[in-house]
Design an enzyme around this catalytic site. Structure first.
Site, short mmCIF file in Angstrom:
data_model
loop_
_atom_site.label_atom_id
_atom_site.label_comp_id
_atom_site.label_asym_id
_atom_site.label_seq_id
_atom_site.Cartn_x
_atom_site.Cartn_y
_atom_site.Cartn_z
CE1 TYR A 31 -45.96 44.92 -19.42
CE2 TYR A 31 -44.08 43.45 -19.64
CZ TYR A 31 -44.59 44.71 -19.44
OH TYR A 31 -43.74 45.77 -19.23
CG ASP A 78 -44.59 39.23 -26.98
OD1 ASP A 78 -43.37 38.95 -27.09
OD2 ASP A 78 -45.02 40.05 -26.15
CE LYS A 113 -38.88 38.39 -20.82
NZ LYS A 113 -38.77 39.10 -19.59
C1 LIG Z 1 -44.04 38.32 -23.52
C2 LIG Z 1 -43.32 39.62 -23.27
N1 LIG Z 1 -43.37 40.58 -24.19
C3 LIG Z 1 -42.72 41.75 -24.04
C4 LIG Z 1 -42.01 42.00 -22.90
C5 LIG Z 1 -41.31 43.32 -22.75
O1 LIG Z 1 -39.93 43.12 -22.83
P1 LIG Z 1 -38.93 44.16 -22.17
O2 LIG Z 1 -39.11 44.06 -20.68
O3 LIG Z 1 -37.58 43.71 -22.64
O4 LIG Z 1 -39.29 45.49 -22.69
C6 LIG Z 1 -41.93 41.03 -21.89
C7 LIG Z 1 -41.19 41.24 -20.63
O5 LIG Z 1 -41.05 42.21 -20.06
C8 LIG Z 1 -42.61 39.81 -22.09
O6 LIG Z 1 -42.57 38.85 -21.18
N1 LIG Z 2 -42.86 39.66 -16.57
C1 LIG Z 2 -41.91 40.67 -16.86
C2 LIG Z 2 -41.18 40.27 -18.07
O1 LIG Z 2 -41.35 39.24 -18.63
C3 LIG Z 2 -41.05 40.88 -15.70
C4 LIG Z 2 -39.89 41.80 -15.93
C5 LIG Z 2 -40.14 43.15 -15.38
O2 LIG Z 2 -41.24 43.67 -15.53
O3 LIG Z 2 -39.20 43.71 -14.84
#
Ligand SMILES: Cc1ncc(COP(=O)(O)O)c(C=O)c1O
Ligand SMILES: N[C@H](C=O)CCC(=O)O
Length: 425
Positions: free
Chosen positions: A140, A235, A263
């Site tokens: 993701y 990522d 994060k």
């Molecule tokens: C590996 C990774 N990339 C991108 C994202 C997207 O980050 P955000 O939720 O801050 O948009 C997340 C988490 O949501 C993630 O775990």
């Molecule tokens: N796995 C997602 C981010 O790393 C969980 C956060 C979300 O979707 O709210």
């Protein structure tokens, strides 16, 4: 009876939540409403304190409400919330990122992980003049159109890894391959290598539960990219600063061309970043032709919180202690499962773990193995642990997070809780 706070939230917020996994659809039941959090615990509206292994999905690596972070934000807030002009603290943040992650020579701050990955693939496309993007099933990278194809995390939990609303023409440019399958990558490049702009990968996957890379996988991605002139993007939104001060790339000893962060980099504030080789990064506006912008990017509160969190993770021995706590937790859970006769496997890296209720004997390294796990048993385990005062991620597809605030006693209490729950699973 529906929780009154959730009931009211649903009257005004779609599904009652501002991000889908929080709704507990992956486990059934209703979400905890959190009132405050301190150290390793979240305090919920039911008056109970829960040992927390979600950690706001990663940022709270030093534990909740660290005074250093809160005070840094308060000091920054007293000078103004946003200026839309350069500030010294943005340079301090960029310099710190470059020091901690040596493959990063230039940085651009954004407001979320989604923005970071969205910009990284646009940059890779602009830099190479190619349009195809390779990603991995169950990884993701946030919810931008090109990356919401066979995606992990909430997309898997909700059963919509290919979201309606993503134009087919764009989705067609995203090639999705099995994680940890280098042969599939080589084959894809043999067929379409001169059209592929980049590979984007979670160097340790944390959005299809926790799956570390097999030996040679990340090295193989790098050599394929270099052979075909594609950009390798790690990522590290989840793994950055967690597995080691320099993230998964330091832990694995493989450096990408571009890195995305989120994060921890914002210490709990909405911050993301991308960075990498100067020659690629300078394709970004205002130096280069690839456009990207943000009204609140480099926000002084986010920079202050992130820098304070960087200080915390830079303390000597921080990651060794985190690793030791993670090992204590995972070893304890495995022992509890063994005593109860429950088949359980666990993957772990420093500060991150994944539980798999499965009869498999070998390593869990593929998405197909994760989706074959016993989800009903996970749901029962999740709710049992919640009853015992332990808050795990409410989905079998999410990794768990350990923070430096989890004491040996917290871990021992968690393992005791697991023993109780597993005895009746
Ligand atoms: C590996 C990774 N990339 C991108 C994202 C997207 O980050 P955000 O939720 O801050 O948009 C997340 C988490 O949501 C993630 O775990
Ligand atoms: N796995 C997602 C981010 O790393 C969980 C956060 C979300 O979707 O709210």
């Amino acid at each position: 009876m529906t929780h009154p706070l959730f009931e009211e939230a649903k009257q005004y917020i779609v599904g009652g939540v501002n991000s889908p996994v929080r709704a507990f659809t992956g486990v059934g039941g209703e979400p905890l409403f959190v009132e405050s959090a301190q150290g390793a615990r979240v305090h919920a509206s039911d008056g109970r304190a829960y040992i927390d292994y979600v950690g706001s999905w990663g940022p709270m690596i030093g534990g909740h409400s660290r005074p250093e972070v809160i005070e840094a934000v308060q000091r920054a807030a007293s000078r103004g919330l946003s200026f839309g002009a350069p500030t010294e603290v943005e340079t301090a943040m960029a310099k710190r990122i470059c020091e901690l992650v040596p493959s990063i020579e230039r940085v651009r701050m954004v407001n979320s992980g989604t923005e970071a990955t969205m910009t990284a693939i646009r940059l890779a496309r602009g830099y190479t003049g190619r349009e195809r993007v390779v990603k991995f099933e169950g990884n993701y990278h946030g919810h931008s159109d090109s990356l919401l194809v066979k995606a992990g995390s909430g997309a898997l939990t909700q059963g919509v890894p290919n979201s309606p609303g993503v134009p087919a023409g764009l989705a067609d440019l995203t090639m999705t391959l099995p994680y940890n399958d280098l042969d599939a990558v080589r084959q894809a490049f043999a067929e379409k290598g001169d059209e592929i702009a980049c590979i984007i990968v979670e160097p340790v996957a944390g959005n299809m539960n926790c799956i570390p890379p097999e030996a040679g996988f990340l090295e193989g991605l790098k050599s394929v990219c270099e052979e075909y002139g594609a950009v390798l993007i790690f990522d590290e939104v989840m793994t950055g600063f967690r597995l080691a001060p320099g993230g998964a790339q330091e832990w694995a000893g493989v450096t990408p061309h571009l890195t995305t962060l989120g994060k921890i980099v914002g210490g709990g504030m909405p911050v993301g970043a991308l960075g990498g080789q100067q020659k690629i990064m300078e394709y970004l506006s205002p130096m280069g032709p690839v456009y990207q912008a943000g009204t609140l990017s480099g926000n002084p509160l986010g920079m202050a919180a992130g820098l304070a969190m960087m200080d915390i993770i830079s303390e000597p021995g921080f990651h060794a202690r985190l690793d030791q706590r993670t090992a204590q937790l995972c070893d304890g859970l495995l022992e509890a499962a063994r005593e109860a006769g429950i088949p359980l496997r666990i993957n772990r890296v420093p500060g991150m773990f994944g539980l798999f209720f499965t009869d498999e004997q070998g390593p869990i390294s593929r998405f197909s193995q994760v989706s074959a796990c016993d989800q009903d048993r996970f749901k029962r385990f999740f709710h049992g642990m919640l009853e015992q005062g332990v808050y795990l991620a409410p989905s079998a597809f999410e990794a768990g997070f350990v923070s430096s605030a989890h004491s040996e006693q917290d871990i021992a209490s968690t393992v005791d809780a697991a023993r109780t729950v597993m005895a009746r699973l």
